[in-house]
Write an enzyme that holds these catalytic residues in place. Structure first.
Site, PDB file in Angstrom:
ATOM      1  NE  ARG A   1      -8.464   1.076   1.619  1.00 53.41           N
ATOM      2  CZ  ARG A   1      -7.778   0.576   2.640  1.00 53.41           C
ATOM      3  NH1 ARG A   1      -8.025   0.986   3.861  1.00 53.41           N
ATOM      4  NH2 ARG A   1      -6.868  -0.346   2.458  1.00 53.41           N
TER       5      ARG A   1
ATOM      6  CD  GLN B   1      -2.953  -0.950   2.324  1.00 52.70           C
ATOM      7  OE1 GLN B   1      -3.706   0.007   2.465  1.00 52.70           O
ATOM      8  NE2 GLN B   1      -2.900  -1.922   3.198  1.00 52.70           N
TER       9      GLN B   1
HETATM   10  P1  ATP Z   1      -5.380  -1.028   6.241  1.00 52.01           P
HETATM   11  O1  ATP Z   1      -4.184  -1.751   5.685  1.00 52.01           O
HETATM   12  O2  ATP Z   1      -6.406  -0.798   5.210  1.00 52.01           O
HETATM   13  O3  ATP Z   1      -4.998   0.186   7.027  1.00 52.01           O
HETATM   14  P2  ATP Z   1      -5.583  -2.472   8.719  1.00 52.01           P
HETATM   15  O4  ATP Z   1      -4.643  -3.602   8.611  1.00 52.01           O
HETATM   16  O5  ATP Z   1      -5.146  -1.293   9.484  1.00 52.01           O
HETATM   17  O6  ATP Z   1      -6.070  -2.063   7.261  1.00 52.01           O
HETATM   18  P3  ATP Z   1      -7.886  -2.399  10.411  1.00 52.01           P
HETATM   19  O7  ATP Z   1      -8.488  -1.162   9.873  1.00 52.01           O
HETATM   20  O8  ATP Z   1      -7.219  -2.354  11.724  1.00 52.01           O
HETATM   21  O9  ATP Z   1      -6.933  -3.051   9.321  1.00 52.01           O
HETATM   22  O10 ATP Z   1      -8.970  -3.559  10.479  1.00 52.01           O
HETATM   23  C1  ATP Z   1      -9.848  -3.821   9.386  1.00 52.01           C
HETATM   24  C2  ATP Z   1     -11.228  -4.177   9.916  1.00 52.01           C
HETATM   25  O11 ATP Z   1     -11.200  -5.470  10.487  1.00 52.01           O
HETATM   26  C3  ATP Z   1     -11.685  -3.238  10.997  1.00 52.01           C
HETATM   27  O12 ATP Z   1     -13.076  -3.024  10.858  1.00 52.01           O
HETATM   28  C4  ATP Z   1     -11.380  -4.011  12.268  1.00 52.01           C
HETATM   29  O13 ATP Z   1     -12.206  -3.614  13.323  1.00 52.01           O
HETATM   30  C5  ATP Z   1     -11.639  -5.440  11.835  1.00 52.01           C
HETATM   31  N1  ATP Z   1     -10.861  -6.430  12.608  1.00 52.01           N
HETATM   32  C6  ATP Z   1      -9.531  -6.491  12.714  1.00 52.01           C
HETATM   33  N2  ATP Z   1      -9.153  -7.544  13.493  1.00 52.01           N
HETATM   34  C7  ATP Z   1     -10.283  -8.155  13.878  1.00 52.01           C
HETATM   35  C8  ATP Z   1     -10.571  -9.304  14.712  1.00 52.01           C
HETATM   36  N3  ATP Z   1      -9.599 -10.011  15.275  1.00 52.01           N
HETATM   37  N4  ATP Z   1     -11.861  -9.620  14.879  1.00 52.01           N
HETATM   38  C9  ATP Z   1     -12.850  -8.900  14.316  1.00 52.01           C
HETATM   39  N5  ATP Z   1     -12.649  -7.820  13.525  1.00 52.01           N
HETATM   40  C10 ATP Z   1     -11.384  -7.443  13.316  1.00 52.01           C
END
Ligand code: ATP
Ligand code: MG
Length: 705
Positions: A620, A257
Site C-alpha cells: 500500500r 493478494q
Molecule cells: P492493487 O493490486 O494494489 O489494487 P493496481 O494494480 O490496481 O494495484 P493501480 O492502483 O491501478 O494498481 O495503480 C497503482 C498506482 O500506479 C496508481 O497511483 C496509478 O495511478 C499508477 N499508475 C499505474 N499505471 C501507470 C502508468 N502507466 N503511468 C503512471 N502511473 C501509473
C-alpha cells in the site's frame, strides 16, 4: 515527494504497452493477472473510458469493485463524457440488493425486505440458541453466525447442512446445523435477509429463473470486475450469469493478494478463468508504479516465501526512497506512542498530508491504541471500513426510524424504537405483542393497531401507539427530496436529543452521539441530492438505507462530502485492499497477531494467506514503510513476551535470525530492511521488558547481507 496538503497532480492518462493492450483489446473475455500497484484498477478505468469513447452506452456498463475510492475515480473519469448516463459502479452486495428488490416476489420475499445488520443477526442467533438451549460456551451467537455464513458461501441450505458435517465432527456443528434452520425460518418470518442471503438468493434467481437472468443480464453490455481474486464461487456464478450472453467480461486481480479464502473466496476463480472462458485474452503487467524499489524489493522477498504461487515479476519504476523502518516497542502502549509520535513528526515536517498517512492493523481491536494516541495529540483521524459507526446505538435508532418510514411493517425496526424515547410501550408490552403478532401471522405494527382498536392496551401504551401512528403517518407525506428535513423534524418532535442527553454518561458523550445523528442526516441529504430522480421518496430512502448497510467503507463517503479535513487513516489490512498512501505504518508484526494465531493453528495454507495479507499491507505504501512490533503484549490482563513475526525476517531477507533464536527468548528483528536509516526516530531499539534478557534488540543493525 509532494508538497504537503496539495492534492496530487493529475497524472497524464498514459499507459505502458501491456496496459494499453489490456485497455484496447476488443470486448470479450479479458484477464489481467498482475502484481500490486501495476495499474490493474487503472486499466479497468481506462477500459471503461475507452468503451464509452467507442460508443458504448455508459449506463450499460457494469463495474464491480471493492473500494469506494476506485468507484469514485471510475465514476469521475468514465462518466464525464456524457452528463446524464453513468456506468453502474458498485460492490457485488449492493448490486445483488438491487437485483433482489426487482424480483424478490419470485422467491416469496416481500419487495420491501429488510437487510439485517450484524447486530440484528446476533439478536436472532442469540434467540435461536436460547430456544435450542445451547450454552454460549458450547456455541456462541457469533460462532453460529460464522458457521451459517460459511454454509451460505458454499451455497449449502439448511436442509443440507447436516450432510456436510463429517461423522467425527464436533457436536457444536450439529447444533449449528439445527440453529441454521431456525435462524433461516426466523428471517423468512420477518421478511428479512442477511448479507449472505443477498448473494444466495440472487444466485437462485439467476440459475433457476431464466427470464430473470435474461432481464438482468440484458441491462448490461459490458461487465468489469476489480479485485477478482477475492470472488467466491457464488459471486463468480452471478457475474458469469450476467456476462454469459455478451461475453464482454473483463476481470483484473492478483492471486498474491487473495485474502478472503476464509469467506469462501477461491483463488481458482482467477487462475481458471481462461479455461472457463474460451478465447480469453490474458495480459500480465510487471511494472509497479506505486512504490519505491526498496518497498517493492521487500514485498517481493516476502511473497516469494509462499509455497504455492504463480511466480510473477514485479519491477519498480519509481525513484529510490528510504529503506523500510522497524520500530520495536516495549508493549502496546509504547508501540502506539512511538508509531503515532513518528507519524506526528513527519506531519509537522510536512513530509505528507495527513490523509496520505495510514496506520494498518491486523485485527479491529488493535485500532484502540493508536486511536487513543491520535486523540491525545489532537491529530484528526478516521477509522476506515470499520462498521463501528453503524454499531452505535443512536445510529441504529435513526436508521430504524427511516426503515419505519418506508415500511411500518418492518418488525425489527419497530421493535427497536417502539419505546425510544420512552412512550409507554414497555419492553414487555412489545414482546407480548410480538408473540401475538407472530401467532396470528401479522406484523407487529398491525398487531399494535389492532390492540388499540380493541382497547387491549393500558393508557400509557395507548398513548405510545398513538405517537407511533403519528410518526408513521407523517412519513407517508414526505415530499420528494425532503427525507432529511423530515427526519430532523421528527427527531425534534420526539425529543430525541434530550433523550440522548439523559442516556449519556456526560454532556460530551451526548454531543458525540448527537453529532453522529447529524452526520447521518447530512448523508441522507447528500444522497437525496445525488440520487437519480426516478421513483418516490420511499424508493429513495430505501436506496439510502441499502447503500448505508452495504457500503462497508461508508466513513470514507462522509469525509468526502464537504467537511474536508485531511485525516490520518486507520484501518485493518483487509480494509486497505486496493488503496495507496505515501506513508504506511503497519503495527503488531508479531507471531500470533500477523500471522494470526488462528492461522498458526490452521496450518501452512492459512499462514500463506496471512503472508498475502502482509503483502497487501506492504504494497500500500508509495514512499515510506514502517513496521512495528512489541516485545511484550498484554492478553487477558497478563503481559506476555511476544515473538517478532516471521514476516519481518522474510521482508528483511534474514530468516536465519528468526530460526536461530532460542525458543524462550524474545529475539529482535534485524533492523530496518537494509538498516535503520532513520536515525533514532524509528529504528532506535528499546530494551526488552524483562531485564537481563540475553538478546539485545538490534533495531539499527547494518545492511542486509
Ligand atoms: P492493487 O493490486 O494494489 O489494487 P493496481 O494494480 O490496481 O494495484 P493501480 O492502483 O491501478 O494498481 O495503480 C497503482 C498506482 O500506479 C496508481 O497511483 C496509478 O495511478 C499508477 N499508475 C499505474 N499505471 C501507470 C502508468 N502507466 N503511468 C503512471 N502511473 C501509473
Ligand atoms: Mg487495484
Amino acid at each position: 515527494m509532494r508538497p504537503s496538503s496539495q492534492p496530487p497532480p493529475r497524472r497524464p492518462a498514459t499507459f505502458n504497452a501491456a496496459q494499453a493492450h489490456a485497455v484496447e483489446t476488443p470486448p470479450g473475455p479479458l484477464l489481467v493477472l498482475a502484481g500490486a500497484g501495476t495499474g490493474k484498477t487503472r486499466v479497468v478505468i481506462g477500459r471503461i473510458a475507452r468503451l464509452v469513447r467507442k460508443g458504448a452506452a455508459p449506463d450499460r456498463i457494469l463495474a464491480v469493485t471493492f473500494t469506494t475510492k476506485a468507484a469514485r475515480e471510475m465514476l469521475a473519469r468514465a462518466g464525464r463524457s456524457r452528463n446524464a448516463a453513468r456506468p453502474e459502479i458498485s460492490t457485488i452486495h449492493s448490486l445483488c440488493a438491487r437485483i433482489l428488490r426487482r424480483h424478490a416476489a419470485r422467491l416469496g420475499y416481500p419487495t420491501r425486505f429488510a437487510i439485517l445488520d450484524r447486530g440484528e443477526q446476533e439478536t436472532i442467533a442469540r434467540r435461536v440458541l436460547k430456544e435450542l438451549r445451547v450454552a454460549d460456551a458450547v456455541l456462541a451467537p457469533s460462532q453460529l453466525l460464522d458457521r451459517i455464513s460459511r454454509w451460505k458461501s458454499a451455497a449449502i441450505r439448511p436442509a443440507n447442512a447436516f450432510e456436510t458435517i463429517p461423522g467425527d465432527g464436533p457436536e457444536s456443528w450439529t447444533l449449528a446445523a439445527a440453529g441454521y434452520r431456525r435462524y433461516q425460518d426466523a428471517l423468512r418470518t420477518a421478511g428479512a435477509v442477511d448479507f449472505d442471503d443477498l448473494l444466495l438468493l440472487v444466485d437462485e434467481l439467476l440459475t433457476g429463473h431464466e427470464p430473470v437472468r435474461l432481464a438482468e443480464a440484458g441491462r448490461y453490455d459490458h461487465v468489469l470486475v476489480d479485485e477478482y481474486q477475492d470472488t467466491s464461487a457464488i459471486q463468480e456464478r452471478i457475474l458469469s450469469a450476467l456476462a454469459r450472453d455478451h461475453r464482454s467480461l473483463c476481470v483484473v486481480g492478483d492471486d498474491d493478494q487473495s485474502i478472503y479464502a476464509w469467506r469462501g473466496a477461491q483463488v481458482a476463480n482467477i487462475l481458471d478463468f481462461p479455461a472457463r472462458w474460451p478465447g480469453t485474452v490474458t495480459v500480465r503487467l510487471e511494472e509497479n508504479y506505486r512504490s519505491t524499489p526498496q518497498i517493492v524489493r521487500a514485498a517481493n522477498q516476502l511473497i516469494a516465501c509462499n509455497s504455492r504461487r504463480h511466480g510473477k515479476t514485479l519491477v519498480a519504476t519509481a525513484t529510490d526512497g528510504p529503506d523500510p523502518i522497524i520500530i520495536q516497542a516495549q508493549d502496546e502502549a509504547d508501540e502506539a506512542r512511538r508509531v503515532v509520535g513518528d507519524l506526528e513528526g513527519r506531519l509537522r515536517a510536512a513530509e505528507m498530508p495527513a490523509h496520505e498517512a495510514a496506520i494498518l492493523v491486523r485485527t479491529a481491536e488493535q485500532t484502540r491504541g493508536p486511536e487513543q494516541e491520535l486523540r491525545r495529540r489532537g491529530i484528526p483521524y478516521e477509522v476506515v471500513g470499520s462498521r463501528s459507526f453503524f454499531d452505535r446505538r443512536e445510529v441504529k435508532d435513526v436508521l430504524a426510524f427511516l426503515r419505519l418510514a418506508v415500511d411500518p411493517d418492518d418488525d425489527l425496526a419497530l421493535a427497536r424504537v417502539a419505546n425510544v424515547p420512552p412512550r409507554g410501550l414497555s419492553g414487555q408490552t412489545v414482546q407480548k405483542s410480538r408473540a401475538t403478532a407472530t401467532g396470528v401471522g401479522r406484523s407487529l405494527w398491525a398487531e399494535l393497531r389492532a390492540a388499540r382498536a380493541e382497547v387491549r392496551l393500558s393508557a400509557p401504551a395507548l398513548a405510545g401507539v398513538e405517537e407511533l401512528e403519528s410518526i408513521v403517518t407523517s412519513a407517508t407525506t414526505i415530499p420528494r427530496g425532503g427525507a432529511a428535513a423530515w427526519l430532523r423534524a421528527l427527531l425534534e418532535r420526539i425529543n430525541y436529543r434530550p433523550y440522548l442527553l439523559a442516556e449519556s454518561a456526560d454532556a460530551d458523550e451526548a454531543e458525540t452521539r448527537w453529532a453522529c445523528v447529524g452526520e447521518l442526516a447530512d448523508a441522507l441529504d447528500a444522497h437525496e441530492r445525488a440520487a437519480p430522480r426516478d421513483g418516490d421518496t420511499a424508493t429513495s430512502v430505501r436506496r439510502f438505507l441499502d447503500h448505508l448497510l452495504l457500503e462497508v467503507r461508508e466513513t470514507e463517503r462522509f469525509r468526502e462530502q464537504g467537511k474536508q479535513r485531511s485525516q490520518v487513516r486507520l484501518m485493518t489490512l483487509h480494509a486497505a485492499k486496493g488503496l495507496e498512501f505515501d506513508c504506511v505504518w503497519m503495527m503488531g508484526l508479531e507471531e500470533g497477531l500477523l500471522p494470526h494465531h488462528r492461522a498458526l493453528a490452521d496450518g501452512l495454507a492459512a499462514v500463506d494467506e496471512e503472508r498475502r495479507l502482509c503483502y497487501v499491507g506492504v504494497t500500500r505504501a508509495r514512499r515510506l514503510l514502517t513496521l512495528s512490533m512489541c516485545l511484550t503484549r498484554s492478553k487477558w490482563g497478563r503481559k506476555r513476551p511476544s515473538r517478532p513475526s516471521r514476516f519481518l525476517y522474510e521482508l528483511t531477507g534474514q530468516p536465519e535470525k528468526f530460526v536461530a533464536a532460542p525458543p524462550d527468548d524474545v529475539p529482535a528483528p534485524a533492523g530496518g530492511v537494509g538498516g535503520g536509516s532513520t536515525g533514532t526516530r524509528g529504528g532506535r531499539p528499546s530494551r526488552g521488558a524483562a531485564p537481563g534478557r540475553a538478546t539485545a534488540p538490534r533495531g539499527r543493525r547494518g545492511k542486509r547481507g
